[in-house]
Design an enzyme around this catalytic site. Structure first.
Site, short mmCIF file in Angstrom:
data_model
loop_
_atom_site.label_atom_id
_atom_site.label_comp_id
_atom_site.label_asym_id
_atom_site.label_seq_id
_atom_site.Cartn_x
_atom_site.Cartn_y
_atom_site.Cartn_z
N LEU C 64 0.83 -1.21 0.00
CA LEU C 64 0.00 0.00 0.00
C LEU C 64 0.86 1.26 0.00
O LEU C 64 2.03 1.22 0.41
CB LEU C 64 -0.93 -0.04 1.22
CG LEU C 64 -1.88 -1.26 1.23
CD1 LEU C 64 -2.38 -1.55 2.63
CD2 LEU C 64 -3.03 -1.02 0.27
N THR C 95 6.16 0.45 2.37
CA THR C 95 7.19 1.16 3.12
C THR C 95 6.48 2.10 4.08
O THR C 95 5.75 3.00 3.66
CB THR C 95 8.10 1.95 2.18
OG1 THR C 95 8.82 1.02 1.36
CG2 THR C 95 9.10 2.78 2.96
N LYS C 170 15.27 -0.77 5.61
CA LYS C 170 14.94 -0.05 4.37
C LYS C 170 15.20 1.44 4.51
O LYS C 170 15.79 2.06 3.62
CB LYS C 170 13.49 -0.30 3.95
CG LYS C 170 13.14 0.54 2.72
CD LYS C 170 12.15 -0.02 1.77
CE LYS C 170 12.19 0.83 0.48
NZ LYS C 170 11.03 0.66 -0.36
#
Lengths: 294, 294, 294, 294
Positions: C64, C95, C170
């Site tokens: 999403l 993310t 990340k």
């Protein structure tokens, strides 16, 4: 007319006391029972919740530590919004981000309430002396109504325009202040490092174009401004953590508005770095310690 | 007593004119023949070289564009040092880095000459009106001797302490100025972006702790300070390139002194970036154009 | 075993397609009906809400766009948490900030569900080719269960440790990437400005200690990396706005953790400044345009 | 053919030793008599001044600490330029600013000499092992002549294009290196602060787009790169002061070329701040200590 007062901390308690001194009828509420007792001893009436305060007053002030507390007190269970009759005036004197301020004002408006933001500056000394500055974001008519009441607690009542503008003005001022103090620290450190007496340097700057409140009133070099915290071990005043919080409001609001702030963002990180070195609770002019080499 | 004056540019020419108006005997020199003719027309006597100026005068002023020119005029062929008799007073009003200033003063001292640095601020308007600020680095006795002469050209004669200190004070002031102007630009852009009227915002800041010369006298937002260049297309005043040069003096001097300048270094780069966008010759308050989104 | 897949955008659609190609039974949901139809055409079964997806599956993936969407899909009305039976595996490949990730994982855990975060890199090309990198934050046992399924969609499945760690890795990687790309832009611009051929400069750096992915694989100077967006008008790749979003996650998470990030904060502002100049949707290597003088 | 070698410090001494080992006839000079004696013991011939070295050699190398020393040795009294016969090859392996390099090369050219700049990287270990990298700025014909000789001292001989380009490439590489190391420090500190194991974090980054020499070969987190200084108390390698010097060359050259360097300028200040905390002589990867909170 009863005036409600929610939040009796370092700032709120003396502000409420000044309203009582001015002969106002004040209904108070705080999670700290001792603070409530102290206000009652001065003539206030205690209420059990923000909702109950709102139910008894046509004007309610709040002075709370963070946006989270503000949201809780206004829109949480037993909150102000549940108790206030249509037409009630609500004034949040906490420092919160402009987005939170505007959302709450819109919520209040949708319920027929009238709300203003009026963040303060001047510290606990100003709160006791009744010499605070209020930066008021309110419709013109509401400002006119509030001003005489605010004069019981402050000296400088600034009309910042519409709802939310008080918070915007406060974060812009404090952004500029945080950068100016850091810049003054760089200039003072450089000049002294290169052999100039700090008093001479400050005096020259203060009669020139580098002049700012951080150089002429609150100079970070010890001894230059005799009454400033820098001359008293950096005790008192606005702490590094408080200024870091304010700058963070500014940087976050800027990001949301796609407004770049090169110096503001760098300054935020410098205050964080300084706070991590153990200076978090000292006066914000201690940022000069990041720079001094002696 | 003859007074020498070397360097008849935008600043030097009106300064020499003010000395002449005050009835002083002035011996001038410049590579620009027209500038020399203009001074002669006002009563000056022309000399062929800095050496010849120095040979005829007991006090010599220089107002030159860069450290390189200053070194050339003092220590180059046919320079001042070759012509000045022991005891001559030399006053450099150029803006140079403190290290160059102190080296020249040491060289002069070794030759029995007495030298001071006295960089100026106030722009060409101040030069014409005789209202300049002089930041004087000189031994106390020399300062006392110079002050009455400087009063023919300026209003604010600041005693910065010993030799070289005038330059140090100037770069510290201008460092703080360059940062403050950029910080004011960030604060004004953010506030207007978030919906506050720029006049209201500036007014609130100017009565609070963010107040600085860049906000209250020379505000970068058009119309806020009616007399400032921002209200006149950013024409006039100190150019982006001039301020970039001054900040570079500060950053380089700081590096030599192992003094970190986080905001100063960032500001230097921002002025360079702005100069590269074609704003180099406009007033330095145009730095706000880097930030405005409208 | 049914696999749920919620979010069929640019990344999610080809990922779900790869699961179907691998012979998995996939139940899908998206607010975009066309995207659902396309997946159904490839063999997927449609469900009406995240709740219904969860009710039919023992493993559910979500891909999403923002933390707000993620919270809505997991904990909103007709959300995953309402539909999933105890023991269901939930994997969020979006993310999001680490705090949101960890809050959701804790909520899931409290309801007897098992949740991992597995943000992806590799872009739409990698999503189609099944060569994505997954940065997985999960308990060891859950990681072992997930890895074979993720291999249908990606090539590089990284075990980042416990829950939330995928998001942390990340944002740390992307923080470093954003700074490296800007630093490479500074180094390339300086070298070319000073007369060195960009191919020679990149080649020298790439065999030395300045080497990085931004210099050797994705060089921002046009023509140096023939396949990179810089050689094709800065079209394709990760946009300035996407990288700005990721850096903002990092800076905000750092602030919450009291971790100063001097270069990260400066880089965030530079991307904002560049986005404001109209480059927001171009590849992030176009940040070099802030620096190039030719 | 005699080869001259001026400057027998930590780098120069082992380089000259490698030339001798390769059977070359070497004439040496240094102000440190012990260093000269050590080279003579290995087979070198001593000369009394740079002028005398140049008079006896058709190729002369210099390895000196600062631009000031380089200028002195080439153009000072009893310098190389006074002794070299027309057609002599001069190679400066010192790290100096590009402007100084290009001025000296022009001066040499005007006197009929042929000069190249060939700054080195690889440290004292590389100097001893003969595995240095040379970044050579030279005309093509001169490069062809030099390469076989440089191979006695190094492994990686990079042709950077014309005169001065070796220095440009070196400062660009080291600028990027200094920023990357700082950025890696920010990313590693943030990730560990948020709960990820440093080995896992580095491994994930090194297989992703954040990968750089500072993360995969010389990681600043202790233990991640077992052979790097970070795993050995930050001893050895390039010092904070050396990297600060190199970044300063880059920032100054950029300023002269009107090239803004936002991250480079910030990084320069961070290294200065760190050096002032007593880390100046430690390996430059210790910059992570500015960030670590544990």
């Amino acid at each position: 007319m009863n005036i409600g007062f929610i939040g009796l901390g370092n700032m709120g308690a003396p502000m409420a006391a000044n309203l009582l001194k001015a002969g106002q009828a004040v209904v108070v509420c705080d999670i700290n029972a001792a603070a409530v007792d102290a206000a009652v001893a001065l003539g206030a009436v205690a209420a059990a919740s923000p909702q109950e305060v709102a139910a008894q007053c046509s004007l309610v002030f709040t002075v709370l530590p963070t946006p989270k507390h503000v949201r809780q007190v206004y829109t949480g269970a037993q909150g102000i919004m549940d108790g206030a009759a249509p037409g009630t005036f609500l004034v949040d004197c906490s420092t919160v981000d402009p987005q939170t301020a505007r959302e709450l004002i819109a919520t209040a408006s949708a319920r027929g309430l009238r709300m203003a933001d009026a963040p303060i500056s001047g510290g606990t000394i100003g709160a006791k002396a009744g010499t605070l500055t209020f930066m008021v974001g309110a419709e013109a008519e509401l400002f006119a109504r509030l001003e005489p009441v605010l004069r019981h607690m402050g000296k400088n009542i600034i009309d910042c325009g519409g709802p939310g503008n008080g918070q915007v003005v406060k974060i812009c001022n404090n952004l500029l202040l945080a950068i100016s103090m850091t810049a003054t620290s760089e200039a003072m450190s450089l000049g002294v490092n290169l052999g100039v007496d700090p008093h001479v340097l400050a005096s020259a700057i203060n009669s020139s174009s580098g002049r700012c409140w951080s150089s002429d009133t609150y100079n970070p070099w010890p001894g230059v401004s005799p009454d400033a915290p820098a001359s008293h071990g950096y005790v008192g005043g606005g702490s590094i953590e408080t200024v870091l919080k304010d700058v963070t409001f500014a940087v976050d609001a800027a990001h949301a508005a796609k407004q770049p702030l090169m110096l503001g963002a760098a300054t935020q990180q410098l205050y964080q770095m300084h706070a991590n070195s153990g200076w978090g609770t000292k006066d914000f002019s201690s940022i000069i310690q990041l720079y001094r080499k002696d």
